[in-house]
Design a protein around this motif. Structure first.
Motif, mmCIF file in Angstrom:
data_model
loop_
_atom_site.group_PDB
_atom_site.id
_atom_site.type_symbol
_atom_site.label_atom_id
_atom_site.label_comp_id
_atom_site.label_asym_id
_atom_site.label_seq_id
_atom_site.Cartn_x
_atom_site.Cartn_y
_atom_site.Cartn_z
ATOM 1 N N SER A 73 -52.671 67.010 -61.047
ATOM 2 C CA SER A 73 -53.820 66.126 -60.873
ATOM 3 C C SER A 73 -53.466 64.924 -60.000
ATOM 4 O O SER A 73 -54.277 64.473 -59.183
ATOM 5 N N SER A 74 -52.262 64.394 -60.167
ATOM 6 C CA SER A 74 -51.804 63.286 -59.330
ATOM 7 C C SER A 74 -51.751 63.703 -57.867
ATOM 8 O O SER A 74 -52.159 62.953 -56.970
ATOM 9 N N CYS A 75 -51.256 64.921 -57.627
ATOM 10 C CA CYS A 75 -51.214 65.467 -56.259
ATOM 11 C C CYS A 75 -52.617 65.609 -55.683
ATOM 12 O O CYS A 75 -52.852 65.296 -54.510
ATOM 13 N N ASP A 76 -53.540 66.103 -56.503
ATOM 14 C CA ASP A 76 -54.925 66.300 -56.045
ATOM 15 C C ASP A 76 -55.586 64.978 -55.669
ATOM 16 O O ASP A 76 -56.373 64.920 -54.723
ATOM 17 N N ILE A 77 -55.278 63.922 -56.423
ATOM 18 C CA ILE A 77 -55.832 62.598 -56.112
ATOM 19 C C ILE A 77 -55.322 62.116 -54.752
ATOM 20 O O ILE A 77 -56.089 61.621 -53.921
ATOM 21 N N ILE A 78 -54.013 62.284 -54.512
ATOM 22 C CA ILE A 78 -53.434 61.879 -53.224
ATOM 23 C C ILE A 78 -54.017 62.711 -52.090
ATOM 24 O O ILE A 78 -54.388 62.180 -51.030
ATOM 25 N N LEU A 79 -54.125 64.029 -52.310
ATOM 26 C CA LEU A 79 -54.636 64.933 -51.278
ATOM 27 C C LEU A 79 -56.072 64.594 -50.896
ATOM 28 O O LEU A 79 -56.388 64.429 -49.711
ATOM 29 N N SER A 113 -48.557 65.665 -50.304
ATOM 30 C CA SER A 113 -49.290 66.129 -51.492
ATOM 31 C C SER A 113 -49.393 67.651 -51.506
ATOM 32 O O SER A 113 -49.270 68.273 -52.568
ATOM 33 N N SER A 114 -49.582 68.269 -50.340
ATOM 34 C CA SER A 114 -49.700 69.732 -50.268
ATOM 35 C C SER A 114 -48.388 70.419 -50.624
ATOM 36 O O SER A 114 -48.364 71.387 -51.401
ATOM 37 N N ALA A 115 -47.281 69.930 -50.042
ATOM 38 C CA ALA A 115 -45.969 70.521 -50.315
ATOM 39 C C ALA A 115 -45.603 70.385 -51.789
ATOM 40 O O ALA A 115 -45.118 71.333 -52.423
ATOM 41 N N THR A 116 -45.865 69.202 -52.357
ATOM 42 C CA THR A 116 -45.560 68.969 -53.771
ATOM 43 C C THR A 116 -46.448 69.821 -54.665
ATOM 44 O O THR A 116 -45.981 70.364 -55.685
ATOM 45 N N GLU A 117 -47.728 69.969 -54.292
ATOM 46 C CA GLU A 117 -48.646 70.791 -55.085
ATOM 47 C C GLU A 117 -48.192 72.246 -55.114
ATOM 48 O O GLU A 117 -48.228 72.895 -56.170
ATOM 49 N N CYS A 118 -47.752 72.759 -53.973
ATOM 50 C CA CYS A 118 -47.258 74.146 -53.919
ATOM 51 C C CYS A 118 -46.053 74.327 -54.838
ATOM 52 O O CYS A 118 -45.941 75.327 -55.554
ATOM 53 N N LEU A 119 -45.148 73.357 -54.814
ATOM 54 C CA LEU A 119 -43.959 73.422 -55.665
ATOM 55 C C LEU A 119 -44.335 73.344 -57.145
ATOM 56 O O LEU A 119 -43.777 74.077 -57.974
ATOM 57 N N LEU A 120 -45.278 72.469 -57.482
ATOM 58 C CA LEU A 120 -45.712 72.341 -58.876
ATOM 59 C C LEU A 120 -46.391 73.616 -59.372
ATOM 60 O O LEU A 120 -46.174 74.040 -60.516
ATOM 61 N N LEU A 121 -47.207 74.239 -58.525
ATOM 62 C CA LEU A 121 -47.848 75.504 -58.900
ATOM 63 C C LEU A 121 -46.806 76.592 -59.148
ATOM 64 O O LEU A 121 -46.970 77.436 -60.036
ATOM 65 N N ILE A 156 -39.497 65.133 -55.036
ATOM 66 C CA ILE A 156 -38.453 64.742 -54.073
ATOM 67 C C ILE A 156 -38.396 65.725 -52.910
ATOM 68 O O ILE A 156 -38.318 65.321 -51.737
ATOM 69 N N LEU A 157 -38.439 67.027 -53.214
ATOM 70 C CA LEU A 157 -38.386 68.034 -52.146
ATOM 71 C C LEU A 157 -39.617 67.928 -51.247
ATOM 72 O O LEU A 157 -39.511 68.027 -50.019
ATOM 73 N N GLY A 158 -40.790 67.711 -51.850
ATOM 74 C CA GLY A 158 -42.011 67.517 -51.075
ATOM 75 C C GLY A 158 -41.891 66.316 -50.155
ATOM 76 O O GLY A 158 -42.310 66.358 -48.984
ATOM 77 N N PHE A 159 -41.280 65.231 -50.660
ATOM 78 C CA PHE A 159 -41.080 64.018 -49.861
ATOM 79 C C PHE A 159 -40.103 64.268 -48.713
ATOM 80 O O PHE A 159 -40.341 63.830 -47.575
ATOM 81 N N LEU A 160 -39.003 64.978 -48.986
ATOM 82 C CA LEU A 160 -37.985 65.219 -47.961
ATOM 83 C C LEU A 160 -38.518 66.102 -46.833
ATOM 84 O O LEU A 160 -38.250 65.841 -45.648
ATOM 85 N N VAL A 287 -62.329 71.142 -51.697
ATOM 86 C CA VAL A 287 -62.844 71.922 -52.826
ATOM 87 C C VAL A 287 -61.787 72.146 -53.906
ATOM 88 O O VAL A 287 -62.057 71.953 -55.094
ATOM 89 N N THR A 288 -60.579 72.543 -53.498
ATOM 90 C CA THR A 288 -59.531 72.862 -54.478
ATOM 91 C C THR A 288 -59.177 71.695 -55.397
ATOM 92 O O THR A 288 -59.033 71.884 -56.607
ATOM 93 N N PRO A 289 -59.014 70.455 -54.877
ATOM 94 C CA PRO A 289 -58.732 69.330 -55.794
ATOM 95 C C PRO A 289 -59.824 69.112 -56.835
ATOM 96 O O PRO A 289 -59.553 68.582 -57.907
ATOM 97 N N LEU A 290 -61.060 69.529 -56.522
ATOM 98 C CA LEU A 290 -62.144 69.449 -57.506
ATOM 99 C C LEU A 290 -62.085 70.623 -58.475
ATOM 100 O O LEU A 290 -62.326 70.458 -59.680
#
Length: 312
Positions: A73-79, A113-121, A156-160, A287-290
Protein backbone atom coordinates in the motif's frame (compact mmCIF):
# COMPACT_ATOMS: atom_id res chain seq x y z
CA UNK A 1 15.66 6.03 -36.07
CA UNK A 2 13.64 9.08 -35.06
CA UNK A 3 13.91 12.47 -36.78
CA UNK A 4 15.73 14.25 -33.94
CA UNK A 5 18.38 11.49 -33.85
CA UNK A 6 19.15 12.03 -37.56
CA UNK A 7 19.90 15.74 -37.08
CA UNK A 8 23.66 16.44 -37.26
CA UNK A 9 25.16 17.13 -33.84
CA UNK A 10 26.47 20.57 -34.80
CA UNK A 11 22.88 21.67 -35.54
CA UNK A 12 21.50 20.40 -32.25
CA UNK A 13 20.60 22.73 -29.40
CA UNK A 14 20.26 21.49 -25.83
CA UNK A 15 16.79 21.86 -24.33
CA UNK A 16 15.95 22.43 -20.67
CA UNK A 17 12.31 21.30 -20.63
CA UNK A 18 9.89 18.85 -22.22
CA UNK A 19 6.23 19.20 -23.10
CA UNK A 20 4.02 16.27 -22.07
CA UNK A 21 1.06 15.92 -24.45
CA UNK A 22 -1.09 13.52 -22.42
CA UNK A 23 -4.28 12.24 -24.10
CA UNK A 24 -5.32 15.43 -25.98
CA UNK A 25 -9.06 15.10 -25.30
CA UNK A 26 -12.00 17.24 -26.38
CA UNK A 27 -13.59 19.51 -23.73
CA UNK A 28 -16.42 17.17 -22.65
CA UNK A 29 -14.21 14.08 -22.61
CA UNK A 30 -11.54 16.07 -20.76
CA UNK A 31 -13.93 16.97 -17.93
CA UNK A 32 -15.14 13.36 -17.59
CA UNK A 33 -11.58 12.00 -17.65
CA UNK A 34 -10.37 14.63 -15.15
CA UNK A 35 -13.26 13.92 -12.75
CA UNK A 36 -12.70 10.16 -13.00
CA UNK A 37 -8.95 10.56 -12.37
CA UNK A 38 -9.56 12.77 -9.34
CA UNK A 39 -12.05 10.27 -7.91
CA UNK A 40 -9.67 7.36 -8.54
CA UNK A 41 -6.81 9.22 -6.84
CA UNK A 42 -8.91 10.05 -3.77
CA UNK A 43 -10.12 6.43 -3.55
CA UNK A 44 -6.57 5.11 -4.04
CA UNK A 45 -5.17 7.24 -1.22
CA UNK A 46 -8.12 6.48 1.05
CA UNK A 47 -8.01 2.72 0.43
CA UNK A 48 -4.26 2.32 0.82
CA UNK A 49 -4.00 4.60 3.86
CA UNK A 50 -6.89 2.68 5.43
CA UNK A 51 -5.05 -0.63 4.94
CA UNK A 52 -1.86 0.78 6.50
CA UNK A 53 -3.86 2.07 9.51
CA UNK A 54 -5.82 -1.20 9.89
CA UNK A 55 -2.67 -3.35 9.81
CA UNK A 56 -0.91 -1.04 12.30
CA UNK A 57 -3.84 -0.72 14.71
CA UNK A 58 -5.50 -4.14 14.58
CA UNK A 59 -3.86 -6.91 16.58
CA UNK A 60 -5.10 -9.90 14.54
CA UNK A 61 -3.94 -8.28 11.27
CA UNK A 62 -0.31 -8.26 12.44
CA UNK A 63 0.64 -11.32 10.41
CA UNK A 64 3.24 -11.61 7.61
CA UNK A 65 0.63 -11.39 4.83
CA UNK A 66 -0.83 -8.12 6.15
CA UNK A 67 2.62 -6.72 6.94
CA UNK A 68 3.55 -7.22 3.26
CA UNK A 69 0.19 -5.80 2.22
CA UNK A 70 0.78 -2.58 4.21
CA UNK A 71 4.16 -2.19 2.48
CA UNK A 72 2.48 -2.75 -0.88
CA UNK A 73 0.00 0.00 0.00
CA UNK A 74 2.89 2.36 0.74
CA UNK A 75 4.31 1.61 -2.72
CA UNK A 76 0.91 2.24 -4.32
CA UNK A 77 0.66 5.64 -2.62
CA UNK A 78 4.10 6.65 -3.96
CA UNK A 79 3.30 5.29 -7.43
CA UNK A 80 -0.06 7.00 -7.81
CA UNK A 81 1.19 10.28 -6.28
CA UNK A 82 4.12 10.39 -8.70
CA UNK A 83 1.73 10.10 -11.69
CA UNK A 84 -1.86 11.22 -11.07
CA UNK A 85 -1.50 14.84 -9.76
CA UNK A 86 0.66 15.69 -12.78
CA UNK A 87 -1.74 13.84 -15.09
CA UNK A 88 -4.62 15.93 -13.72
CA UNK A 89 -2.75 19.10 -14.72
CA UNK A 90 -1.90 17.68 -18.15
CA UNK A 91 -5.55 16.76 -18.73
CA UNK A 92 -6.85 20.15 -17.65
CA UNK A 93 -4.38 22.11 -19.79
CA UNK A 94 -4.03 19.65 -22.71
CA UNK A 95 -0.35 19.26 -21.97
CA UNK A 96 2.17 20.92 -19.67
CA UNK A 97 5.89 21.80 -19.76
CA UNK A 98 8.25 20.01 -17.37
CA UNK A 99 11.91 20.74 -16.83
CA UNK A 100 14.37 17.96 -17.60
CA UNK A 101 15.19 17.58 -13.89
CA UNK A 102 11.48 17.37 -12.96
CA UNK A 103 10.94 14.78 -15.66
CA UNK A 104 13.84 12.61 -14.49
CA UNK A 105 12.68 13.00 -10.87
CA UNK A 106 9.16 11.83 -11.81
CA UNK A 107 10.54 8.80 -13.62
CA UNK A 108 12.70 7.88 -10.64
CA UNK A 109 9.83 8.04 -8.13
CA UNK A 110 7.78 5.92 -10.54
CA UNK A 111 10.67 3.50 -11.11
CA UNK A 112 11.44 3.19 -7.39
CA UNK A 113 7.85 2.40 -6.42
CA UNK A 114 7.39 0.01 -9.37
CA UNK A 115 10.61 -1.93 -8.73
CA UNK A 116 9.84 -2.21 -5.01
CA UNK A 117 6.24 -3.25 -5.70
CA UNK A 118 7.42 -6.07 -7.99
CA UNK A 119 9.81 -7.29 -5.31
CA UNK A 120 7.12 -7.13 -2.61
CA UNK A 121 4.67 -9.10 -4.79
CA UNK A 122 7.40 -11.73 -5.20
CA UNK A 123 7.92 -11.90 -1.42
CA UNK A 124 4.16 -12.19 -0.94
CA UNK A 125 4.06 -15.16 -3.32
CA UNK A 126 6.65 -16.92 -1.14
CA UNK A 127 4.55 -16.14 1.94
CA UNK A 128 1.51 -17.76 0.27
CA UNK A 129 3.65 -20.74 -0.78
CA UNK A 130 4.77 -21.36 2.83
CA UNK A 131 1.20 -20.86 4.12
CA UNK A 132 -0.29 -23.47 1.76
CA UNK A 133 2.57 -25.92 1.19
CA UNK A 134 4.21 -25.83 4.64
CA UNK A 135 1.44 -24.75 7.03
CA UNK A 136 2.93 -26.50 10.08
CA UNK A 137 6.20 -24.59 9.69
CA UNK A 138 4.62 -21.26 8.68
CA UNK A 139 5.07 -19.49 12.03
CA UNK A 140 8.67 -20.67 12.31
CA UNK A 141 9.69 -19.76 8.76
CA UNK A 142 7.77 -16.50 8.36
CA UNK A 143 8.82 -14.97 11.67
CA UNK A 144 8.86 -11.18 12.07
CA UNK A 145 12.64 -10.84 11.73
CA UNK A 146 12.66 -12.76 8.43
CA UNK A 147 9.67 -10.82 7.05
CA UNK A 148 11.21 -7.50 8.10
CA UNK A 149 14.45 -8.49 6.34
CA UNK A 150 12.54 -9.32 3.15
CA UNK A 151 10.76 -5.96 3.20
CA UNK A 152 13.96 -4.00 3.87
CA UNK A 153 15.69 -5.94 1.08
CA UNK A 154 12.85 -5.06 -1.32
CA UNK A 155 12.99 -1.32 -0.55
CA UNK A 156 16.81 -1.15 -0.67
CA UNK A 157 17.11 -3.15 -3.90
CA UNK A 158 14.36 -1.05 -5.50
CA UNK A 159 16.24 2.10 -4.44
CA UNK A 160 19.60 0.84 -5.77
CA UNK A 161 18.16 -0.12 -9.15
CA UNK A 162 16.52 3.29 -9.42
CA UNK A 163 19.73 5.04 -8.35
CA UNK A 164 21.63 3.42 -11.22
CA UNK A 165 19.00 4.63 -13.71
CA UNK A 166 19.08 8.11 -12.12
CA UNK A 167 22.85 8.41 -12.55
CA UNK A 168 22.71 7.27 -16.18
CA UNK A 169 19.69 9.42 -17.09
CA UNK A 170 21.22 12.50 -15.47
CA UNK A 171 24.28 12.14 -17.72
CA UNK A 172 22.18 12.37 -20.91
CA UNK A 173 21.64 15.55 -22.89
CA UNK A 174 18.42 16.30 -24.76
CA UNK A 175 18.28 18.21 -28.02
CA UNK A 176 15.75 19.88 -30.33
CA UNK A 177 12.65 17.66 -30.10
CA UNK A 178 10.99 18.21 -26.73
CA UNK A 179 7.46 16.80 -27.09
CA UNK A 180 6.67 13.61 -25.18
CA UNK A 181 3.58 11.84 -26.50
CA UNK A 182 2.82 10.31 -23.11
CA UNK A 183 1.21 11.32 -19.82
CA UNK A 184 4.36 10.85 -17.73
CA UNK A 185 8.13 10.79 -18.17
CA UNK A 186 8.73 7.14 -18.96
CA UNK A 187 12.14 5.66 -19.78
CA UNK A 188 11.63 4.93 -23.49
CA UNK A 189 10.43 8.46 -24.46
CA UNK A 190 13.35 9.98 -22.53
CA UNK A 191 15.84 7.74 -24.34
CA UNK A 192 14.27 8.58 -27.68
CA UNK A 193 14.61 12.33 -27.02
CA UNK A 194 18.25 12.08 -26.00
CA UNK A 195 20.99 13.15 -28.39
CA UNK A 196 23.58 11.34 -26.22
CA UNK A 197 24.73 7.79 -26.76
CA UNK A 198 22.25 5.61 -24.81
CA UNK A 199 24.11 2.32 -25.39
CA UNK A 200 25.26 2.02 -21.78
CA UNK A 201 21.74 2.74 -20.50
CA UNK A 202 20.24 0.14 -22.85
CA UNK A 203 22.80 -2.46 -21.72
CA UNK A 204 22.02 -1.72 -18.05
CA UNK A 205 18.28 -2.11 -18.76
CA UNK A 206 18.85 -5.57 -20.26
CA UNK A 207 21.34 -6.58 -17.57
CA UNK A 208 19.25 -5.34 -14.62
CA UNK A 209 15.64 -4.64 -15.55
CA UNK A 210 14.83 -7.60 -17.81
CA UNK A 211 16.49 -10.34 -15.68
CA UNK A 212 14.91 -8.93 -12.52
CA UNK A 213 11.42 -9.03 -14.04
CA UNK A 214 11.95 -12.46 -15.60
CA UNK A 215 13.36 -13.95 -12.37
CA UNK A 216 10.48 -12.52 -10.33
CA UNK A 217 7.90 -13.80 -12.84
CA UNK A 218 9.43 -17.30 -12.95
CA UNK A 219 9.63 -17.38 -9.13
CA UNK A 220 5.98 -16.37 -8.74
CA UNK A 221 4.84 -18.91 -11.36
CA UNK A 222 6.91 -21.64 -9.63
CA UNK A 223 5.41 -20.88 -6.22
CA UNK A 224 1.88 -21.01 -7.65
CA UNK A 225 2.55 -24.29 -9.44
CA UNK A 226 3.55 -25.72 -6.04
CA UNK A 227 0.51 -24.07 -4.40
CA UNK A 228 -1.94 -25.49 -6.96
CA UNK A 229 -0.35 -28.96 -6.66
CA UNK A 230 -0.71 -28.78 -2.86
CA UNK A 231 -4.34 -27.63 -3.17
CA UNK A 232 -5.07 -30.45 -5.61
CA UNK A 233 -3.85 -32.97 -3.00
CA UNK A 234 -6.31 -31.68 -0.38
CA UNK A 235 -9.14 -34.19 -0.14
CA UNK A 236 -11.99 -31.98 1.11
CA UNK A 237 -13.71 -29.37 -1.05
CA UNK A 238 -13.89 -26.96 1.89
CA UNK A 239 -10.15 -27.31 2.49
CA UNK A 240 -9.41 -26.60 -1.16
CA UNK A 241 -11.61 -23.52 -1.19
CA UNK A 242 -10.04 -22.19 2.01
CA UNK A 243 -6.51 -22.72 0.69
CA UNK A 244 -7.38 -21.12 -2.66
CA UNK A 245 -9.04 -18.12 -1.00
CA UNK A 246 -5.81 -17.26 0.82
CA UNK A 247 -4.04 -16.85 -2.54
CA UNK A 248 -6.73 -15.49 -4.86
CA UNK A 249 -6.30 -11.81 -3.93
CA UNK A 250 -2.53 -11.88 -4.41
CA UNK A 251 -2.87 -13.80 -7.67
CA UNK A 252 -5.38 -11.28 -9.04
CA UNK A 253 -3.05 -8.36 -8.22
CA UNK A 254 0.00 -10.15 -9.70
CA UNK A 255 -1.78 -10.97 -12.96
CA UNK A 256 -3.02 -7.39 -13.40
CA UNK A 257 0.30 -5.74 -12.54
CA UNK A 258 2.77 -8.08 -14.20
CA UNK A 259 0.57 -8.58 -17.26
CA UNK A 260 0.61 -4.88 -18.12
CA UNK A 261 4.28 -4.31 -17.17
CA UNK A 262 5.50 -7.23 -19.28
CA UNK A 263 3.38 -6.17 -22.26
CA UNK A 264 4.92 -2.67 -22.18
CA UNK A 265 8.55 -3.27 -21.21
CA UNK A 266 9.50 -6.88 -21.82
CA UNK A 267 7.59 -7.75 -24.99
CA UNK A 268 6.71 -4.39 -26.58
CA UNK A 269 4.95 -4.50 -29.91
CA UNK A 270 6.48 -2.27 -32.58
CA UNK A 271 3.07 -1.93 -34.19
CA UNK A 272 1.47 -0.64 -31.00
CA UNK A 273 0.20 2.90 -31.29
CA UNK A 274 1.23 5.49 -28.73
CA UNK A 275 -2.46 5.67 -27.74
CA UNK A 276 -2.55 1.95 -26.93
CA UNK A 277 0.71 2.19 -24.95
CA UNK A 278 -0.73 5.08 -22.94
CA UNK A 279 -3.89 3.11 -22.15
CA UNK A 280 -1.91 0.06 -21.00
CA UNK A 281 0.39 2.32 -18.96
CA UNK A 282 -2.70 3.90 -17.41
CA UNK A 283 -3.74 0.47 -16.09
CA UNK A 284 -0.62 -0.17 -14.01
CA UNK A 285 0.06 3.42 -12.95
CA UNK A 286 -3.49 4.50 -12.11
CA UNK A 287 -5.84 1.51 -11.97
CA UNK A 288 -3.67 -1.09 -10.21
CA UNK A 289 -2.91 1.07 -7.11
CA UNK A 290 -6.69 1.40 -6.70
CA UNK A 291 -7.40 -2.28 -7.36
CA UNK A 292 -4.98 -3.56 -4.72
CA UNK A 293 -6.92 -2.33 -1.65
CA UNK A 294 -10.26 -3.04 -3.36
CA UNK A 295 -9.33 -6.65 -4.22
CA UNK A 296 -7.87 -7.37 -0.78
CA UNK A 297 -10.80 -5.71 0.99
CA UNK A 298 -13.51 -7.50 -1.01
CA UNK A 299 -11.82 -10.90 -0.90
CA UNK A 300 -10.62 -10.84 2.71
CA UNK A 301 -13.02 -11.40 5.58
CA UNK A 302 -10.52 -10.26 8.25
CA UNK A 303 -10.08 -6.84 6.63
CA UNK A 304 -13.87 -6.54 6.21
CA UNK A 305 -14.29 -7.27 9.92
CA UNK A 306 -11.63 -4.68 10.87
CA UNK A 307 -13.36 -2.06 8.70
CA UNK A 308 -16.76 -2.83 10.27
CA UNK A 309 -15.30 -2.40 13.76
CA UNK A 310 -13.96 1.04 12.83
CA UNK A 311 -17.31 2.08 11.29
CA UNK A 312 -19.26 0.84 14.30
Amino acid sequence: MSFHQMIPKHNQSTISEFFLLGFQLQHRSKIIFFSTLLLVYIMTLTGNILIIILVSATQYLRSPMYFFLSQLSSCDIILSTSIIPNLLRITLKNGIPMSVSQCIAQFNFFSFSSATECLLLTMMSYDRYVAVCKPLHYVTIMNFQFCFSLVVFSWILGFLITLIFLILLSSLTFCNAKYIDHFFCDLVPLMQLSCSDTTVLQIVIYLLGVPETVIETVFIISTYVCIFCAIHRISSTTGRQKALSTCSSHLAVVCTYYGTVISIYIFPSRESSSGMNKIVSLIYTVVTPLLNPVIYSLRNQEIKTAIKKIIE
